[in-house]
Design a protein around this motif. Structure first.
Motif, PDB file in Angstrom:
ATOM      1  N   ARG A   1      13.913 -11.730  12.057  1.00 43.04           N
ATOM      2  CA  ARG A   1      12.639 -11.024  12.261  1.00 43.04           C
ATOM      3  C   ARG A   1      12.311 -10.041  11.144  1.00 43.04           C
ATOM      4  N   PHE A   2      13.159  -9.963  10.148  1.00 40.32           N
ATOM      5  CA  PHE A   2      13.017  -8.907   9.156  1.00 40.32           C
ATOM      6  C   PHE A   2      11.745  -9.050   8.317  1.00 40.32           C
ATOM      7  N   GLU A   3      11.390 -10.273   7.969  1.00 41.61           N
ATOM      8  CA  GLU A   3      10.198 -10.459   7.151  1.00 41.61           C
ATOM      9  C   GLU A   3       8.943 -10.043   7.912  1.00 41.61           C
ATOM     10  N   ALA A   4       8.844 -10.422   9.175  1.00 36.67           N
ATOM     11  CA  ALA A   4       7.677 -10.038   9.984  1.00 36.67           C
ATOM     12  C   ALA A   4       7.612  -8.528  10.147  1.00 36.67           C
ATOM     13  N   ALA A   5       8.758  -7.893  10.381  1.00 33.62           N
ATOM     14  CA  ALA A   5       8.776  -6.432  10.529  1.00 33.62           C
ATOM     15  C   ALA A   5       8.414  -5.765   9.214  1.00 33.62           C
ATOM     16  N   ARG A   6       8.900  -6.313   8.109  1.00 34.34           N
ATOM     17  CA  ARG A   6       8.557  -5.785   6.785  1.00 34.34           C
ATOM     18  C   ARG A   6       7.055  -5.802   6.572  1.00 34.34           C
ATOM     19  N   ASP A   7       6.437  -6.937   6.871  1.00 31.93           N
ATOM     20  CA  ASP A   7       4.987  -7.069   6.676  1.00 31.93           C
ATOM     21  C   ASP A   7       4.209  -6.140   7.605  1.00 31.93           C
ATOM     22  N   ARG A   8       4.742  -5.934   8.798  1.00 34.43           N
ATOM     23  CA  ARG A   8       4.072  -5.022   9.742  1.00 34.43           C
ATOM     24  C   ARG A   8       4.102  -3.595   9.216  1.00 34.43           C
ATOM     25  N   VAL A   9       5.263  -3.156   8.716  1.00 33.16           N
ATOM     26  CA  VAL A   9       5.367  -1.808   8.160  1.00 33.16           C
ATOM     27  C   VAL A   9       4.428  -1.649   6.974  1.00 33.16           C
ATOM     28  N   ALA A  10       4.380  -2.653   6.103  1.00 37.00           N
ATOM     29  CA  ALA A  10       3.494  -2.595   4.935  1.00 37.00           C
ATOM     30  C   ALA A  10       2.031  -2.486   5.361  1.00 37.00           C
ATOM     31  N   ALA A  11       1.634  -3.277   6.349  1.00 35.76           N
ATOM     32  CA  ALA A  11       0.242  -3.264   6.813  1.00 35.76           C
ATOM     33  C   ALA A  11      -0.123  -1.923   7.441  1.00 35.76           C
ATOM     34  N   GLU A  12       0.814  -1.331   8.183  1.00 28.11           N
ATOM     35  CA  GLU A  12       0.544  -0.046   8.816  1.00 28.11           C
ATOM     36  C   GLU A  12       0.527   1.096   7.798  1.00 28.11           C
ATOM     37  N   PHE A  13       1.293   0.946   6.733  1.00 28.04           N
ATOM     38  CA  PHE A  13       1.391   1.980   5.712  1.00 28.04           C
ATOM     39  C   PHE A  13       0.202   1.955   4.750  1.00 28.04           C
ATOM     40  N   ARG A  14      -0.335   0.767   4.527  1.00 25.70           N
ATOM     41  CA  ARG A  14      -1.372   0.579   3.513  1.00 25.70           C
ATOM     42  C   ARG A  14      -2.544   1.560   3.627  1.00 25.70           C
ATOM     43  N   PRO A  15      -3.090   1.851   4.810  1.00 22.66           N
ATOM     44  CA  PRO A  15      -4.241   2.753   4.880  1.00 22.66           C
ATOM     45  C   PRO A  15      -3.959   4.172   4.394  1.00 22.66           C
ATOM     46  N   PHE A  16      -2.690   4.542   4.332  1.00 18.13           N
ATOM     47  CA  PHE A  16      -2.351   5.905   3.916  1.00 18.13           C
ATOM     48  C   PHE A  16      -2.113   6.015   2.414  1.00 18.13           C
ATOM     49  N   LEU A  17      -2.169   4.882   1.702  1.00 17.14           N
ATOM     50  CA  LEU A  17      -2.013   4.898   0.248  1.00 17.14           C
ATOM     51  C   LEU A  17      -3.397   5.120  -0.351  1.00 17.14           C
ATOM     52  N   HIS A  18      -3.724   6.367  -0.594  1.00 13.55           N
ATOM     53  CA  HIS A  18      -5.066   6.748  -1.025  1.00 13.55           C
ATOM     54  C   HIS A  18      -5.357   6.208  -2.413  1.00 13.55           C
TER      55      HIS A  18
END
Length: 213
Positions: free
Chosen positions: A46-63
């Motif tokens: 499940r690591f790849e799916a979790a990785r992509d989820r973290v990236a997607a959730e983090f993306r809006p905070f990268l101004h």
């Protein structure tokens, strides 16, 4: 490897759980870096799916300014971001994710972060690097600085910055990173390995990242 797999599974459980999960920029940075490595070491879990989820959730905070605007202060118009975490943890995580997921945009964001944090945090008068930046949450303009990155921890910041410092446009940032690494290494030799395990781990990881030079 089994210990690494167990740690990664624990991170996945935290990410997928309901306990508030990731809230701070260091939470996202460490989780993205760990899960990217785990997805490479243990394909098919499940690591790849979790990785992509973290990236997607983090993306809006990268101004778009190049700063991480995630941690709001008591004043909701002001965000707090740590130079130490952004350069030492988040930048390597973005570069690793770019490589693993085939997403070059994340490389560009990592390079922009290096340039912006080094420019905003460096005080040429005192020749010190600020630990914390306070940022206008709407414009991305830095409105305050606090604390200093000192001692061997400069190596940790420099190692992270150097990960993304490629190309002619990054020449100044790379020179700054090398200067910080030299300062940190001198402090490391002078002051020793630090007073607690966290400092020792950061110094060791920086030494490994910076290589034989």
């Amino acid at each position: 490897l089994e210990a690494a797999r167990g740690i990664a599974r624990g991170i996945v459980s935290w990410v997928e759980g309901t306990r508030g999960a990731l809230r701070l920029e260091r939470d996202y940075g460490w989780a993205l870096l760990a899960l990217t490595t785990a997805a490479d070491l243990f394909p098919g879990e499940r690591f790849e799916a979790a990785r992509d989820r973290v990236a997607a959730e983090f993306r809006p905070f990268l101004h778009d300014s190049g700063l991480v605007l995630l941690e709001l202060t008591r004043n909701p118009t002001v965000a707090r971001t740590a130079t130490f975490t952004a350069l030492g943890v988040v930048v390597p995580a973005l570069v690793a994710y770019a490589r693993a997921a085939g997403a070059p945009e994340w490389n560009r964001r990592a390079a922009a972060m290096v340039r912006r944090y080094l420019a905003e945090a460096w005080d040429p008068e005192t020749e010190r690097l600020a630990w914390t930046l306070f940022v206008d949450a709407s414009s991305g303009q830095v409105i305050g600085r606090r604390g200093q990155v000192e001692g061997a921890e400069l190596m940790f910041v420099a190692a992270g910055a150097a990960v993304a410092a490629g190309g002619e446009e990054m020449g100044l940032a790379l020179r700054q990173a090398r200067s910080l690494a030299d300062r940190g290494l001198r402090a490391f030799r002078r002051e020793g390995h630090g007073t607690h395990n966290g400092e020792r781990i950061k110094a060791l990881s920086a030494l490994l990242e910076l290589g034989p030079d």
